[in-house]
Design a protein around this motif. Structure first.
Motif, PDB file in Angstrom:
ATOM      1  N   GLU A  19       0.839  -1.213   0.000  1.00  0.00           N
ATOM      2  CA  GLU A  19       0.000   0.000   0.000  1.00  0.00           C
ATOM      3  C   GLU A  19       0.869   1.257   0.000  1.00  0.00           C
ATOM      4  O   GLU A  19       0.573   2.225  -0.720  1.00  0.00           O
ATOM      5  CB  GLU A  19      -0.936  -0.013   1.203  1.00  0.00           C
ATOM      6  CG  GLU A  19      -2.021  -1.069   1.094  1.00  0.00           C
ATOM      7  CD  GLU A  19      -2.797  -1.269   2.377  1.00  0.00           C
ATOM      8  OE1 GLU A  19      -3.958  -1.712   2.281  1.00  0.00           O
ATOM      9  OE2 GLU A  19      -2.269  -0.997   3.478  1.00  0.00           O
ATOM     10  N   LEU A  20       1.953   1.240   0.784  1.00  0.00           N
ATOM     11  CA  LEU A  20       2.851   2.397   0.800  1.00  0.00           C
ATOM     12  C   LEU A  20       3.493   2.615  -0.566  1.00  0.00           C
ATOM     13  O   LEU A  20       3.633   3.750  -1.023  1.00  0.00           O
ATOM     14  CB  LEU A  20       3.924   2.238   1.881  1.00  0.00           C
ATOM     15  CG  LEU A  20       3.431   2.374   3.321  1.00  0.00           C
ATOM     16  CD1 LEU A  20       4.525   1.986   4.302  1.00  0.00           C
ATOM     17  CD2 LEU A  20       2.929   3.787   3.600  1.00  0.00           C
ATOM     18  N   LYS A  21       3.850   1.546  -1.225  1.00  0.00           N
ATOM     19  CA  LYS A  21       4.423   1.654  -2.579  1.00  0.00           C
ATOM     20  C   LYS A  21       3.381   2.196  -3.561  1.00  0.00           C
ATOM     21  O   LYS A  21       3.701   2.992  -4.440  1.00  0.00           O
ATOM     22  CB  LYS A  21       4.943   0.300  -3.054  1.00  0.00           C
ATOM     23  CG  LYS A  21       6.258  -0.125  -2.423  1.00  0.00           C
ATOM     24  CD  LYS A  21       6.783  -1.384  -3.077  1.00  0.00           C
ATOM     25  CE  LYS A  21       7.948  -2.029  -2.372  1.00  0.00           C
ATOM     26  NZ  LYS A  21       8.960  -1.199  -1.853  1.00  0.00           N
ATOM     27  N   GLN A  22       2.126   1.771  -3.401  1.00  0.00           N
ATOM     28  CA  GLN A  22       1.056   2.274  -4.257  1.00  0.00           C
ATOM     29  C   GLN A  22       0.879   3.776  -4.058  1.00  0.00           C
ATOM     30  O   GLN A  22       0.744   4.535  -5.024  1.00  0.00           O
ATOM     31  CB  GLN A  22      -0.256   1.538  -3.967  1.00  0.00           C
ATOM     32  CG  GLN A  22      -1.408   1.982  -4.842  1.00  0.00           C
ATOM     33  CD  GLN A  22      -2.719   1.259  -4.530  1.00  0.00           C
ATOM     34  OE1 GLN A  22      -2.770   0.386  -3.661  1.00  0.00           O
ATOM     35  NE2 GLN A  22      -3.764   1.634  -5.239  1.00  0.00           N
ATOM     36  N   LEU A 114      -6.914   5.969  -4.205  1.00  0.00           N
ATOM     37  CA  LEU A 114      -6.286   5.489  -2.965  1.00  0.00           C
ATOM     38  C   LEU A 114      -7.334   5.322  -1.860  1.00  0.00           C
ATOM     39  O   LEU A 114      -7.306   4.332  -1.117  1.00  0.00           O
ATOM     40  CB  LEU A 114      -5.190   6.454  -2.501  1.00  0.00           C
ATOM     41  CG  LEU A 114      -3.949   6.555  -3.378  1.00  0.00           C
ATOM     42  CD1 LEU A 114      -3.023   7.661  -2.865  1.00  0.00           C
ATOM     43  CD2 LEU A 114      -3.209   5.232  -3.458  1.00  0.00           C
ATOM     44  N   CYS A 115      -8.255   6.270  -1.766  1.00  0.00           N
ATOM     45  CA  CYS A 115      -9.322   6.179  -0.761  1.00  0.00           C
ATOM     46  C   CYS A 115     -10.190   4.943  -0.998  1.00  0.00           C
ATOM     47  O   CYS A 115     -10.627   4.288  -0.054  1.00  0.00           O
ATOM     48  CB  CYS A 115     -10.183   7.435  -0.770  1.00  0.00           C
ATOM     49  SG  CYS A 115      -9.391   8.877  -0.042  1.00  0.00           S
ATOM     50  N   LYS A 116     -10.427   4.640  -2.255  1.00  0.00           N
ATOM     51  CA  LYS A 116     -11.278   3.506  -2.621  1.00  0.00           C
ATOM     52  C   LYS A 116     -10.575   2.167  -2.386  1.00  0.00           C
ATOM     53  O   LYS A 116     -11.185   1.213  -1.909  1.00  0.00           O
ATOM     54  CB  LYS A 116     -11.691   3.646  -4.084  1.00  0.00           C
ATOM     55  CG  LYS A 116     -12.647   2.599  -4.583  1.00  0.00           C
ATOM     56  CD  LYS A 116     -13.035   2.868  -6.027  1.00  0.00           C
ATOM     57  CE  LYS A 116     -13.934   1.775  -6.548  1.00  0.00           C
ATOM     58  NZ  LYS A 116     -14.273   1.975  -7.960  1.00  0.00           N
ATOM     59  N   GLU A 117      -9.278   2.113  -2.712  1.00  0.00           N
ATOM     60  CA  GLU A 117      -8.560   0.844  -2.691  1.00  0.00           C
ATOM     61  C   GLU A 117      -7.839   0.536  -1.383  1.00  0.00           C
ATOM     62  O   GLU A 117      -7.516  -0.619  -1.118  1.00  0.00           O
ATOM     63  CB  GLU A 117      -7.556   0.800  -3.849  1.00  0.00           C
ATOM     64  CG  GLU A 117      -8.234   0.786  -5.207  1.00  0.00           C
ATOM     65  CD  GLU A 117      -7.249   0.697  -6.362  1.00  0.00           C
ATOM     66  OE1 GLU A 117      -6.018   0.742  -6.127  1.00  0.00           O
ATOM     67  OE2 GLU A 117      -7.722   0.587  -7.508  1.00  0.00           O
ATOM     68  N   ASN A 122      -8.347   5.778   3.432  1.00  0.00           N
ATOM     69  CA  ASN A 122      -9.672   6.393   3.523  1.00  0.00           C
ATOM     70  C   ASN A 122     -10.001   6.791   4.963  1.00  0.00           C
ATOM     71  O   ASN A 122     -10.520   7.883   5.205  1.00  0.00           O
ATOM     72  CB  ASN A 122     -10.743   5.452   2.968  1.00  0.00           C
ATOM     73  CG  ASN A 122     -12.076   6.142   2.826  1.00  0.00           C
ATOM     74  OD1 ASN A 122     -12.198   7.131   2.107  1.00  0.00           O
ATOM     75  ND2 ASN A 122     -13.072   5.630   3.531  1.00  0.00           N
ATOM     76  N   ASN A 123      -9.688   5.916   5.909  1.00  0.00           N
ATOM     77  CA  ASN A 123      -9.929   6.231   7.325  1.00  0.00           C
ATOM     78  C   ASN A 123      -9.113   7.444   7.762  1.00  0.00           C
ATOM     79  O   ASN A 123      -9.615   8.315   8.482  1.00  0.00           O
ATOM     80  CB  ASN A 123      -9.590   5.027   8.206  1.00  0.00           C
ATOM     81  CG  ASN A 123     -10.551   3.875   8.014  1.00  0.00           C
ATOM     82  OD1 ASN A 123     -11.660   4.045   7.508  1.00  0.00           O
ATOM     83  ND2 ASN A 123     -10.121   2.683   8.400  1.00  0.00           N
TER      84      ASN A 123
END
Length: 192
Positions: A19-22, A114-117, A122-123
């Motif tokens: 996730e950090l890489k994304q 990013l919020c969606k995935e 998102n939180n």
């Protein structure tokens, strides 16, 4: 400076390395020289911006040439023009650097993705928006009901580090008072 952003993210939520890489893959770092614009009035704001280094201000200029400062943003704070971002309309604000700064930028489309995935992202965004709303509400309440001295003391309490980084005239503008009034308040505070 992406490491500053990643450290911030790790403090705000549980993100996997993937996730950090994304997040990193859609983040651009922009360097700003002192007095350089991040946004100019009339341009459409297209990013979510995180300050990794430095200090910026968001302000308008009225027809008489007077500046009205909406906010300051320093390391680990977000900045931008949400109205322009969501409406696609030209901004009424300017954002410029008060010192050499660096900003992590994520386009609206990538930010929404990013919020969606990534639930933790998102939180984090939801918590930031809630806090931002509370701060805005508190500032409006203070602006309409507090004396100039009370506004200044609240500013010092809330942002104790900013007076060392921001010229007094800009603090006065942020508080909606004249530089002369702020000078008088500061002199009286020293006497106490």
């Amino acid at each position: 400076m992406i490491e500053v952003f990643k450290t911030y993210l790790k403090e705000k939520g549980s993100f996997s390395d993937v996730e950090l890489k994304q997040i990193e893959s859609v983040t651009t770092i922009k360097k700003l020289r002192k007095r350089q614009y991040l946004l100019q009035e009339g341009d459409v704001w297209k990013y979510n911006a995180f300050i990794t280094k430095g200090c910026v201000r968001t302000y308008t200029v009225d027809e008489k040439g007077n500046e009205h400062i909406l906010n300051f943003a320093v390391e680990n704070w977000w900045t931008g023009d949400r109205e322009s971002l969501f409406s696609g309309k030209p901004s009424v604000y300017n954002i410029d650097a008060l010192e050499d700064s660096q900003v992590a930028l994520i386009t609206k489309e990538n930010f929404n993705l990013l919020c969606k995935e990534i639930p933790a992202f998102n939180n984090m965004v939801t918590l930031i928006l809630e806090k931002s709303f509370i701060v805005s509400q508190s500032r409006i309440q203070s602006f309409i009901s507090s004396s100039a001295e009370e506004k200044y003391l609240k500013f010092l309490e809330t942002f104790p580090h900013l007076p060392m980084r921001v010229p007094q005239g800009m603090i006065a503008s942020y508080l909606g008072i004249t530089a002369e009034t702020l000078s008088r308040i500061r002199k009286n505070a020293l006497k106490k």
